[in-house]
Design a protein around this motif. Structure first.
Motif, PDB file in Angstrom:
ATOM      1  N   LYS A   2      42.834 -20.359  -6.910  1.00 12.17           N
ATOM      2  CA  LYS A   2      43.725 -20.056  -8.026  1.00 12.17           C
ATOM      3  C   LYS A   2      42.906 -19.775  -9.281  1.00 12.17           C
ATOM      4  CE  LYS A   2      44.408 -24.749  -9.866  1.00 12.17           C
ATOM      5  NZ  LYS A   2      45.378 -25.806 -10.179  1.00 12.17           N
ATOM      6  N   LYS A   3      43.557 -19.279 -10.319  1.00 10.73           N
ATOM      7  CA  LYS A   3      42.909 -18.987 -11.586  1.00 10.73           C
ATOM      8  C   LYS A   3      42.869 -20.236 -12.458  1.00 10.73           C
ATOM      9  CE  LYS A   3      42.425 -14.532 -10.817  1.00 10.73           C
ATOM     10  NZ  LYS A   3      41.103 -13.880 -10.694  1.00 10.73           N
ATOM     11  N   TYR A   4      41.790 -20.368 -13.240  1.00 16.22           N
ATOM     12  CA  TYR A   4      41.650 -21.466 -14.188  1.00 16.22           C
ATOM     13  C   TYR A   4      41.519 -20.902 -15.599  1.00 16.22           C
ATOM     14  CZ  TYR A   4      40.837 -24.850 -10.441  1.00 16.22           C
ATOM     15  OH  TYR A   4      40.972 -25.656  -9.334  1.00 16.22           O
ATOM     16  N   GLU A   5      42.105 -21.616 -16.560  1.00 17.04           N
ATOM     17  CA  GLU A   5      42.023 -21.201 -17.951  1.00 17.04           C
ATOM     18  C   GLU A   5      40.595 -21.381 -18.469  1.00 17.04           C
ATOM     19  OE1 GLU A   5      44.237 -22.153 -22.229  1.00 17.04           O
ATOM     20  OE2 GLU A   5      44.889 -23.152 -20.393  1.00 17.04           O
ATOM     21  N   ASN A   6      40.094 -20.367 -19.130  1.00 16.50           N
ATOM     22  CA  ASN A   6      38.762 -20.372 -19.759  1.00 16.50           C
ATOM     23  C   ASN A   6      37.614 -20.457 -18.752  1.00 16.50           C
ATOM     24  OD1 ASN A   6      39.959 -20.310 -22.350  1.00 16.50           O
ATOM     25  ND2 ASN A   6      40.184 -22.543 -22.326  1.00 16.50           N
ATOM     26  N   ILE A   7      37.888 -20.217 -17.474  1.00 18.25           N
ATOM     27  CA  ILE A   7      36.846 -20.204 -16.447  1.00 18.25           C
ATOM     28  C   ILE A   7      36.994 -18.918 -15.636  1.00 18.25           C
ATOM     29  CG2 ILE A   7      35.954 -21.337 -14.361  1.00 18.25           C
ATOM     30  CD1 ILE A   7      36.951 -23.982 -15.495  1.00 18.25           C
ATOM     31  N   ILE A   8      35.893 -18.227 -15.423  1.00 17.73           N
ATOM     32  CA  ILE A   8      35.926 -17.002 -14.626  1.00 17.73           C
ATOM     33  C   ILE A   8      36.173 -17.376 -13.166  1.00 17.73           C
ATOM     34  CG2 ILE A   8      34.644 -14.947 -13.925  1.00 17.73           C
ATOM     35  CD1 ILE A   8      32.878 -15.441 -16.457  1.00 17.73           C
ATOM     36  N   SER A   9      37.259 -16.881 -12.601  1.00 18.18           N
ATOM     37  CA  SER A   9      37.645 -17.249 -11.238  1.00 18.18           C
ATOM     38  C   SER A   9      37.553 -16.047 -10.302  1.00 18.18           C
ATOM     39  CB  SER A   9      39.072 -17.807 -11.217  1.00 18.18           C
ATOM     40  OG  SER A   9      39.183 -18.942 -12.049  1.00 18.18           O
ATOM     41  N   TYR A  10      36.899 -16.261  -9.166  1.00 19.93           N
ATOM     42  CA  TYR A  10      36.788 -15.242  -8.126  1.00 19.93           C
ATOM     43  C   TYR A  10      37.523 -15.737  -6.876  1.00 19.93           C
ATOM     44  CZ  TYR A  10      32.892 -13.421 -10.955  1.00 19.93           C
ATOM     45  OH  TYR A  10      32.106 -12.929 -11.960  1.00 19.93           O
ATOM     46  N   SER A  11      38.126 -14.798  -6.136  1.00 21.78           N
ATOM     47  CA  SER A  11      38.824 -15.175  -4.914  1.00 21.78           C
ATOM     48  C   SER A  11      37.829 -15.662  -3.868  1.00 21.78           C
ATOM     49  CB  SER A  11      39.598 -13.975  -4.363  1.00 21.78           C
ATOM     50  OG  SER A  11      40.108 -14.272  -3.075  1.00 21.78           O
ATOM     51  N   ARG A  12      38.080 -16.842  -3.341  1.00 23.83           N
ATOM     52  CA  ARG A  12      37.159 -17.440  -2.358  1.00 23.83           C
ATOM     53  C   ARG A  12      37.304 -16.791  -0.979  1.00 23.83           C
ATOM     54  NH1 ARG A  12      38.584 -21.922   0.679  1.00 23.83           N
ATOM     55  NH2 ARG A  12      36.860 -23.164  -0.130  1.00 23.83           N
ATOM     56  N   PHE A  13      38.311 -15.955  -0.795  1.00 23.33           N
ATOM     57  CA  PHE A  13      38.545 -15.345   0.514  1.00 23.33           C
ATOM     58  C   PHE A  13      38.195 -13.850   0.547  1.00 23.33           C
ATOM     59  CE2 PHE A  13      41.785 -18.818   0.292  1.00 23.33           C
ATOM     60  CZ  PHE A  13      41.205 -19.629   1.245  1.00 23.33           C
ATOM     61  N   ASN A  14      37.726 -13.315  -0.575  1.00 23.50           N
ATOM     62  CA  ASN A  14      37.415 -11.889  -0.671  1.00 23.50           C
ATOM     63  C   ASN A  14      35.905 -11.705  -0.698  1.00 23.50           C
ATOM     64  OD1 ASN A  14      36.847  -9.252  -1.775  1.00 23.50           O
ATOM     65  ND2 ASN A  14      38.977  -9.146  -2.464  1.00 23.50           N
ATOM     66  N   ILE A  15      35.339 -11.064   0.336  1.00 24.93           N
ATOM     67  CA  ILE A  15      33.892 -10.945   0.464  1.00 24.93           C
ATOM     68  C   ILE A  15      33.273 -10.191  -0.708  1.00 24.93           C
ATOM     69  CG2 ILE A  15      34.100  -8.908   1.930  1.00 24.93           C
ATOM     70  CD1 ILE A  15      31.305 -11.573   2.038  1.00 24.93           C
ATOM     71  N   LEU A  16      33.972  -9.153  -1.212  1.00 22.22           N
ATOM     72  CA  LEU A  16      33.448  -8.397  -2.352  1.00 22.22           C
ATOM     73  C   LEU A  16      33.452  -9.245  -3.619  1.00 22.22           C
ATOM     74  CD1 LEU A  16      35.052  -4.876  -1.749  1.00 22.22           C
ATOM     75  CD2 LEU A  16      32.721  -5.636  -1.241  1.00 22.22           C
ATOM     76  N   GLU A  17      34.481 -10.065  -3.783  1.00 22.04           N
ATOM     77  CA  GLU A  17      34.547 -10.984  -4.925  1.00 22.04           C
ATOM     78  C   GLU A  17      33.430 -12.027  -4.841  1.00 22.04           C
ATOM     79  OE1 GLU A  17      37.662 -11.819  -7.462  1.00 22.04           O
ATOM     80  OE2 GLU A  17      36.950  -9.753  -7.511  1.00 22.04           O
ATOM     81  N   ILE A  18      33.182 -12.539  -3.641  1.00 27.92           N
ATOM     82  CA  ILE A  18      32.116 -13.525  -3.438  1.00 27.92           C
ATOM     83  C   ILE A  18      30.760 -12.913  -3.789  1.00 27.92           C
ATOM     84  CG2 ILE A  18      30.862 -14.860  -1.696  1.00 27.92           C
ATOM     85  CD1 ILE A  18      33.581 -15.202  -0.240  1.00 27.92           C
ATOM     86  N   LEU A  19      30.519 -11.704  -3.316  1.00 29.31           N
ATOM     87  CA  LEU A  19      29.261 -11.011  -3.601  1.00 29.31           C
ATOM     88  C   LEU A  19      29.101 -10.773  -5.100  1.00 29.31           C
ATOM     89  CD1 LEU A  19      26.726  -9.596  -2.544  1.00 29.31           C
ATOM     90  CD2 LEU A  19      28.105  -7.523  -2.269  1.00 29.31           C
ATOM     91  N   LYS A  20      30.160 -10.316  -5.743  1.00 28.32           N
ATOM     92  CA  LYS A  20      30.134 -10.086  -7.189  1.00 28.32           C
ATOM     93  C   LYS A  20      29.847 -11.376  -7.952  1.00 28.32           C
ATOM     94  CE  LYS A  20      33.091  -8.396 -10.955  1.00 28.32           C
ATOM     95  NZ  LYS A  20      34.467  -7.900 -11.305  1.00 28.32           N
ATOM     96  N   ALA A  21      30.485 -12.465  -7.520  1.00 31.73           N
ATOM     97  CA  ALA A  21      30.297 -13.757  -8.190  1.00 31.73           C
ATOM     98  C   ALA A  21      28.845 -14.219  -8.092  1.00 31.73           C
ATOM     99  CB  ALA A  21      31.225 -14.802  -7.568  1.00 31.73           C
ATOM    100  N   ILE A  22      28.249 -14.079  -6.929  1.00 29.85           N
ATOM    101  CA  ILE A  22      26.868 -14.534  -6.733  1.00 29.85           C
ATOM    102  C   ILE A  22      25.890 -13.655  -7.507  1.00 29.85           C
ATOM    103  CG2 ILE A  22      25.036 -14.864  -5.023  1.00 29.85           C
ATOM    104  CD1 ILE A  22      27.222 -15.672  -3.019  1.00 29.85           C
ATOM    105  N   VAL A  23      26.117 -12.337  -7.491  1.00 31.18           N
ATOM    106  CA  VAL A  23      25.253 -11.419  -8.248  1.00 31.18           C
ATOM    107  C   VAL A  23      25.277 -11.756  -9.737  1.00 31.18           C
ATOM    108  CG1 VAL A  23      25.034  -9.015  -9.009  1.00 31.18           C
ATOM    109  CG2 VAL A  23      25.368  -9.533  -6.591  1.00 31.18           C
ATOM    110  N   ASN A  24      26.435 -12.176 -10.247  1.00 35.38           N
ATOM    111  CA  ASN A  24      26.592 -12.444 -11.678  1.00 35.38           C
ATOM    112  C   ASN A  24      26.182 -13.849 -12.101  1.00 35.38           C
ATOM    113  OD1 ASN A  24      27.539  -9.876 -12.222  1.00 35.38           O
ATOM    114  ND2 ASN A  24      29.685 -10.432 -11.900  1.00 35.38           N
ATOM    115  N   CYS A  25      25.661 -14.669 -11.193  1.00 33.34           N
ATOM    116  CA  CYS A  25      25.287 -16.041 -11.562  1.00 33.34           C
ATOM    117  C   CYS A  25      23.775 -16.236 -11.520  1.00 33.34           C
ATOM    118  CB  CYS A  25      25.977 -17.061 -10.649  1.00 33.34           C
ATOM    119  SG  CYS A  25      25.189 -17.279  -9.035  1.00 33.34           S
ATOM    120  N   ASP A  26      23.322 -17.309 -12.172  1.00 35.06           N
ATOM    121  CA  ASP A  26      21.920 -17.743 -12.089  1.00 35.06           C
ATOM    122  C   ASP A  26      21.760 -18.839 -11.047  1.00 35.06           C
ATOM    123  OD1 ASP A  26      21.056 -16.106 -14.289  1.00 35.06           O
ATOM    124  OD2 ASP A  26      22.005 -17.546 -15.645  1.00 35.06           O
TER     125      ASP A  26
END
Length: 357
Positions: free
Chosen positions: A76-100
């Motif tokens: 689900k979405k959280y207020e003031n936190i960037i949320s990515y879908s845990r079931f979407n492979i493209l979202e997962i890839l995007k999330a990891i690329v954008n993190c340290d």
């Protein structure tokens, strides 16, 4: 020109006084990646399912890392936190690329007692992050024996690829040692909230049940409570989807009992804090009760509950191996006994902070 010679002394003074500041801020710019406040943190866990324990751990993590940019793989979405879908492979890839840094945990994510798919899902995220050269921290997780030699070796290999592994209990650390994985014992992150919570005056009984409790046990539990306790009762669901059916079935035996379904972390903690007795099937229900000196009774169905029972010598029954007389006698003793709470290990963030720098 004359104006140049008039300006030169002023430029010299300006450079002389400003140069140290220039060096300082240049150094800070190039070293900024070592500052925790500049880090982009991605959290992977059982998050977004309104499960009290996992949401409390996530809250503790977010509060401590409030100066970081936090994102989460969530249901689900959280207020003031960037949320990515845990079931979407493209979202997962995007999330990891954008993190340290990827933080995996807490809870008991890396297990295959429920399914191999769950284990493979979390291991995939960890390995993908390492493949993309992101730092990975295993955050205060609980571990138990993995089913199948292949999955056990895969777990060990994956953990050895990470930058830092931490566990919530000594039994988990011992298991990882047997796999050749070094780990640090931190305790459960929910303690970082509980250790700042003031103990309240106690009254009443909380009964918290989940889907593993069958109707026969519910009936016998209700009978034993009626025979040995005559006071206020609150029936508590810590995750609506899995707890509500069993909780409402139990409530049928007590017309005046109150029903509360977890919505807010601090309201739930406060409810447990005010109870004199807590009967629970959930790990974090029992952890909260014990830490807040509300006498706990464990309905054990899992190794993680057994680990807590052994650590704090909690009164309990195994829901798969008990009889009616045993349940009655143990609850009679429970309500008559004076509670002596054993001290828990406070949660310290020092090692996590060091790894994030």
């Amino acid at each position: 020109p004359l104006w140049f010679f008039e300006l030169t002394p002023k430029l010299n003074r300006l450079l002389r006084y400003s140069f140290p500041y220039f060096l300082f801020y240049t150094k800070q710019y190039f070293l900024c990646n070592n500052d925790i406040a500049m880090k982009k943190i991605l959290v992977s866990g059982y998050i977004g399912f309104n499960n009290f324990g996992d949401e409390a751990i996530f809250k503790a993590l977010c509060d401590h890392l409030e100066d970081c940019e936090i994102s989460v793989l969530s249901n689900k979405k959280y207020e003031n936190i960037i949320s990515y879908s845990r079931f979407n492979i493209l979202e997962i890839l995007k999330a990891i690329v954008n993190c340290d840094v990827l933080i995996s945990g807490g809870g008991s994510l890396l297990q295959n007692k429920t399914s191999n798919i769950s284990l493979l899902y979390y291991l995939f995220i960890i390995l993908l992050a390492r493949f993309l050269n992101r730092k990975v921290i295993i955050f205060a997780q609980g571990f138990e024996k993995i089913k199948g030699e292949f999955f056990e070796k895969l777990l060990a290999h994956t953990l050895k690829c990470t930058n830092f592994v931490s566990v919530r209990d000594l039994k988990s650390q011992k298991y990882l040692n047997s796999l050749g994985v070094k780990s640090s014992y931190l305790s459960d992150p929910i303690y970082s909230i509980l250790q700042k919570t003031q103990i309240k005056e106690k009254h009443g009984l909380i009964v918290q049940l989940r889907d593993v409790v069958d109707v026969e046990l519910i009936n016998e539990l209700a009978f034993a409570i009626k025979e040995n306790y005559d006071g206020e009762i609150t029936v508590l669901a810590l995750q609506k989807e899995l707890d509500e059916k069993a909780c409402l079935e139990f409530k049928k035996h007590f017309k005046n009992a109150k029903y509360y379904c977890h919505k807010d972390i601090f309201e739930t903690i406060d409810l447990i804090n005010r109870a004199k007795y807590v009967i629970s099937t959930r790990l974090h229900g029992l952890i909260c009760a014990n830490a807040l000196k509300s006498q706990p009774f464990a309905l054990s169905y899992d190794d993680k509950i057994n680990t807590l029972i052994d650590e704090f010598n909690l009164q309990n029954i195994n829901i798969y191996d008990y009889n009616k007389t045993e349940l009655y006698q143990k609850l009679k003793k429970f309500f008559a006994a004076q509670f002596h709470c054993l001290e828990y290990k406070k949660f310290e963030w020092n090692e996590i902070d060091t790894e994030l720098k």
